[in-house]
Design a protein around this motif. Sequence first.
Motif, PDB file in Angstrom:
ATOM      1  N   LEU A   1      -7.192  -4.752  -8.962  1.00 26.86           N
ATOM      2  CA  LEU A   1      -7.018  -4.703  -7.499  1.00 26.86           C
ATOM      3  C   LEU A   1      -6.254  -5.920  -6.990  1.00 26.86           C
ATOM      4  CD1 LEU A   1     -10.710  -3.804  -6.496  1.00 26.86           C
ATOM      5  CD2 LEU A   1      -8.859  -2.235  -7.135  1.00 26.86           C
TER       6      LEU A   1
ATOM      7  N   ILE B   1       0.833  -1.211   0.000  1.00 23.46           N
ATOM      8  CA  ILE B   1       0.000   0.000   0.000  1.00 23.46           C
ATOM      9  C   ILE B   1       0.865   1.257   0.000  1.00 23.46           C
ATOM     10  CG2 ILE B   1      -1.670   1.308   1.403  1.00 23.46           C
ATOM     11  CD1 ILE B   1      -2.805  -1.437   2.256  1.00 23.46           C
TER      12      ILE B   1
ATOM     13  N   LYS C   1      -6.895   0.290  -4.412  1.00 25.57           N
ATOM     14  CA  LYS C   1      -5.752  -0.570  -4.761  1.00 25.57           C
ATOM     15  C   LYS C   1      -6.023  -2.033  -4.402  1.00 25.57           C
ATOM     16  CE  LYS C   1      -0.951  -1.142  -5.018  1.00 25.57           C
ATOM     17  NZ  LYS C   1       0.031  -0.343  -4.337  1.00 25.57           N
TER      18      LYS C   1
ATOM     19  N   ASP D   1      -3.604   5.185  -1.033  1.00 26.01           N
ATOM     20  CA  ASP D   1      -4.312   4.052  -1.647  1.00 26.01           C
ATOM     21  C   ASP D   1      -5.522   3.686  -0.802  1.00 26.01           C
ATOM     22  OD1 ASP D   1      -2.467   3.776  -3.666  1.00 26.01           O
ATOM     23  OD2 ASP D   1      -1.395   2.090  -2.733  1.00 26.01           O
TER      24      ASP D   1
ATOM     25  N   LYS E   1      -8.585   5.542  -6.784  1.00 30.64           N
ATOM     26  CA  LYS E   1      -7.500   5.319  -5.803  1.00 30.64           C
ATOM     27  C   LYS E   1      -7.545   3.899  -5.215  1.00 30.64           C
ATOM     28  CE  LYS E   1      -7.154  10.050  -4.207  1.00 30.64           C
ATOM     29  NZ  LYS E   1      -7.829  10.918  -3.266  1.00 30.64           N
TER      30      LYS E   1
END
Length: 385
Positions: free
Chosen positions: A196, A110, A164, A114, A162
């Motif tokens: 993802l 990360i 992730k 994120d 954004k």
Amino acid sequence: MRESFVAQRHKTVKSSLMEQVAELSKGMDDLIDLSIGDPDFTTPAPILEAGYKDALAGYTHYSPGKGYPDVIQAVVDTYKNDLGIAIGPENVIIVASGDYASFQAAFATIDPGDEVLIPDPSFMCYQYHVKYSGGVPVMVPTGPEDGWRFKAKEAEKYVTEKTKGIYICTPNNPTGACLHPEDLQEIYELAEKYDLLIYSDEIYTAFSYDVPFQSMLSVPGAAKRTVVINSMSKNYVATGARLGWVIAPKEIIGAIAMEGLHMVYSAPSISQRMARFALTEGKPYMAPIMAEFKERMFKTAERINKIPHLHVPSPPPGTFYLFVDVRETGLSDLEFALKVLKDAHVALVPGSDFGDCGAGFVRICATVGLPKLMEAMDRIEALGL
Ligand SMILES: Cc1ncc(COP(=O)(O)O)c(C=O)c1O
């Protein structure tokens, strides 16, 4: 002098309702504690003896950073033999607990800002692992009408540019919900669509009653974007061993190994020796323990449904947690838990500790024997809530 030396990131960590319950229950001699997800069984002696024997033979040093090769191989073989999933030793790292596995997985993947989707309710540590890594946890509602199953369709509403990653946990703590094959498939498709990473917590594999446990890794194509979190704690009733593992693409294993090198160097060596034995020869010793957990869960769920105003899925879907609907009592989950603690000396955890969607529910751990569980239910019923 500064007002505080504590880092800003800690200011966002709130103390849990579970801690408050623990504080208030101090000094109650007849307390029945159903609040902590720590199995009451001692780890089976042959697993402990294997660790001891290997320690005497010299396994008292640092292990290689990724873990002993034969422990890594035991994880590889377990996923192959139990679940038919082929992974290579290069996809495994042994770490110091499932908690740390989740933290390290988050920290390795990360970047600041994120966003990571997390089912609400779920194990409260995920959101902190994301926050400590600089990310933003985004809670995705689940609910009793779907049996608390985490739905990709719902999760998609929370995807932004954004986003992730996405956490899943099957069976889930605290709801017990098991993801069905189609749920996993849809989550995988969502992850493909938005590129993802899936953090798949598989720590309760032995406690899946609703459907046979299925790993995210069994979904074709998912392995390249999945980080599995697992440990000895629940499946081998060994919370004190603090031993877990991560299964992930090689690049992520490399990043976790690098951060581990600077944080802990290697997972506890004696616990690793226990894990080697547990994974390769431990199942027969676990069978009676798992049978007892199942009996506790099924009988306690039946008993709860006989108490006016309380409801819980019966038979329960999974884990050793019962997520009881207390909304009909007219009390909030915190009020219910405090009343039951003060007047019946039974400790439970308010559901909102696990996310806002847990409001109106309490978590009961089947971590004491049936007679005590039944006594706890008698005491709660006697309150007439
Ligand atoms: C869903 C889930 N994941 C991870 C953990 C952490 O387990 P451990 O650190 O004991 O391996 C727990 C502990 O309760 C849990 O419920």
